[in-house]
Design an enzyme around this catalytic site. Structure first.
Site, PDB file in Angstrom:
ATOM      1  N   ARG A   1     -73.959   1.882 -61.789  1.00  0.00           N
ATOM      2  CA  ARG A   1     -73.736   2.542 -60.186  1.00  0.00           C
ATOM      3  C   ARG A   1     -73.660   4.506 -61.267  1.00  0.00           C
ATOM      4  O   ARG A   1     -74.556   5.008 -60.523  1.00  0.00           O
ATOM      5  CB  ARG A   1     -72.058   2.524 -60.272  1.00  0.00           C
ATOM      6  CG  ARG A   1     -71.762   3.397 -58.574  1.00  0.00           C
ATOM      7  CD  ARG A   1     -70.786   2.479 -58.071  1.00  0.00           C
ATOM      8  NE  ARG A   1     -71.380   1.455 -57.202  1.00  0.00           N
ATOM      9  CZ  ARG A   1     -72.246   1.425 -56.317  1.00  0.00           C
ATOM     10  NH1 ARG A   1     -72.514   1.935 -55.770  1.00  0.00           N
ATOM     11  NH2 ARG A   1     -72.913   0.179 -55.804  1.00  0.00           N
TER      12      ARG A   1
ATOM     13  N   SER B   1     -82.128  -0.495 -55.099  1.00  0.00           N
ATOM     14  CA  SER B   1     -82.290   0.532 -56.075  1.00  0.00           C
ATOM     15  C   SER B   1     -81.905  -0.464 -57.438  1.00  0.00           C
ATOM     16  O   SER B   1     -82.093  -0.125 -58.686  1.00  0.00           O
ATOM     17  CB  SER B   1     -80.817   1.667 -55.876  1.00  0.00           C
ATOM     18  OG  SER B   1     -82.326   2.474 -54.947  1.00  0.00           O
TER      19      SER B   1
ATOM     20  N   HIS C   1     -77.429   5.175 -61.031  1.00  0.00           N
ATOM     21  CA  HIS C   1     -77.527   4.708 -60.398  1.00  0.00           C
ATOM     22  C   HIS C   1     -77.184   6.427 -59.312  1.00  0.00           C
ATOM     23  O   HIS C   1     -78.349   6.825 -58.535  1.00  0.00           O
ATOM     24  CB  HIS C   1     -77.103   3.930 -59.359  1.00  0.00           C
ATOM     25  CG  HIS C   1     -77.510   4.039 -57.762  1.00  0.00           C
ATOM     26  ND1 HIS C   1     -76.598   4.630 -56.708  1.00  0.00           N
ATOM     27  CD2 HIS C   1     -78.517   3.546 -56.912  1.00  0.00           C
ATOM     28  CE1 HIS C   1     -76.901   4.577 -55.033  1.00  0.00           C
ATOM     29  NE2 HIS C   1     -77.986   4.183 -55.884  1.00  0.00           N
TER      30      HIS C   1
END
Lengths: 210, 210
Positions: A40, A17, A43
């Site tokens: 992050r 990812s 994500h």
């Protein structure tokens, strides 16, 4: 496999990812410590807007890491963010996550004073000994109260994560934090949320000790 | 007030937010039961993409409300979604929220079988008596296992909320659910998450009894 799906091992999913996110960000770069936090957030929400809306005060991630490794507590305004923060990673350095929103005494005090529970929660957080990171994913009034207390000199946050989400007073409360003389990570605009608050905490925690 | 912020009472914030969302959606309309769910997702993430990516099977919200009012349980794949679902509103009808992800026996069984914890959690959910709503905000493998069990006839979900977020197998797992002969609410594409899973649950719960 079903529908052309190849099962990927859980430990590899995050790696892949992050590779996809990095590729889709094209040539965009940040200092390494900030990049890990930005990615992050992307994500967590599959939303590349976080590449544009996150604002870091000078050295915010570095200072936050130092605070965590010195045993900082994290105070948050939602039980969802508290659930999402990696408490083991924080406990490794001695810190704990606190969310006072469901405390009956908080509700009583808020009612008595005619303020929000989130403001009272920030006051409780200010009373915790040692460094404190405030992670606000929901309540603009939490940020406003923090700003007031900073001006009064009654709180000295190690970091403010200012990422409430929404349509009423959210933008304004975040702009206020951008003027505060403390370390901050703020998602400008309407977006944010408990998931983003937790993602930023975890993005910091996973860098500690490296 | 600070920075031009006028404090709005907590109970009015949601009302104003929904008015803003409705205005910004322009002339777009959905059947009332679906509109309340769509707007709650937009409200949760301040992201209007949910106006486009949410797909409802025929009568999904109506069927879900009936299930809740018949005492349905909600099974979710993340502790964050479990934290965000209004458990009082569910308990009013007799239902409970279950998240088995942190159970040690789930971890052990997943390791032994070489599958994800999320798949085992869905199997545990299938064993709960009475109607069950599965709210998946994280793990594509949870949706894949549900799809397999539906085909095997070993689970009959009252509703699948299929909103994992991410970049690996997420899109494909959601497309799979769109072919399943069960009620579903799916966020097509990469977006979703625990916050959206909880928002959809709450969007249903707040309509029950009306």
């Amino acid at each position: 496999m079903l529908n052309g799906i190849t099962i990927v091992k859980p430990e590899e999913i995050e790696k892949r990812s992050m590779e996809i996110i990095t590729a889709e960000l094209g040539g965009r770069t940040w200092p390494e410590e900030e990049a890990l936090v930005v990615k992050r957030c992307i994500h967590t929400a599959a939303d590349f807007d976080y590449a544009d809306n996150l604002v870091f005060s000078e050295g915010a991630v570095k200072l936050a890491k130092e605070a965590v490794m010195a045993g900082a507590s994290i105070v948050t305004d939602t039980s969802m963010a508290a659930a999402g923060i990696n408490k083991k990673a924080l406990a490794r350095w001695g810190g704990r996550v606190h969310c006072f929103m469901a405390d009956e005494s908080v509700a009583a005090e808020a009612k008595e004073k005619g303020v929000t529970r989130a403001s009272i929660c920030m006051e409780r957080g200010a009373g915790i000994p040692g460094p404190v990171i405030f992670a606000v994913g929901n309540a603009p009034t939490a940020l406003i109260r923090l700003y007031e207390m900073i001006r009064e000199g009654t709180v000295h946050p190690a970091l403010i994560i200012g990422v409430p989400v929404g349509f009423v007073n959210v933008v304004e409360s975040k702009e206020l934090i951008l003027t505060a003389p403390v370390p901050y990570i703020v998602a400008r605009g309407r977006k944010g949320g408990s998931n983003i608050a937790a993602a930023i905490c975890n993005g910091i925690l996973y860098q500690c000790g490296r």
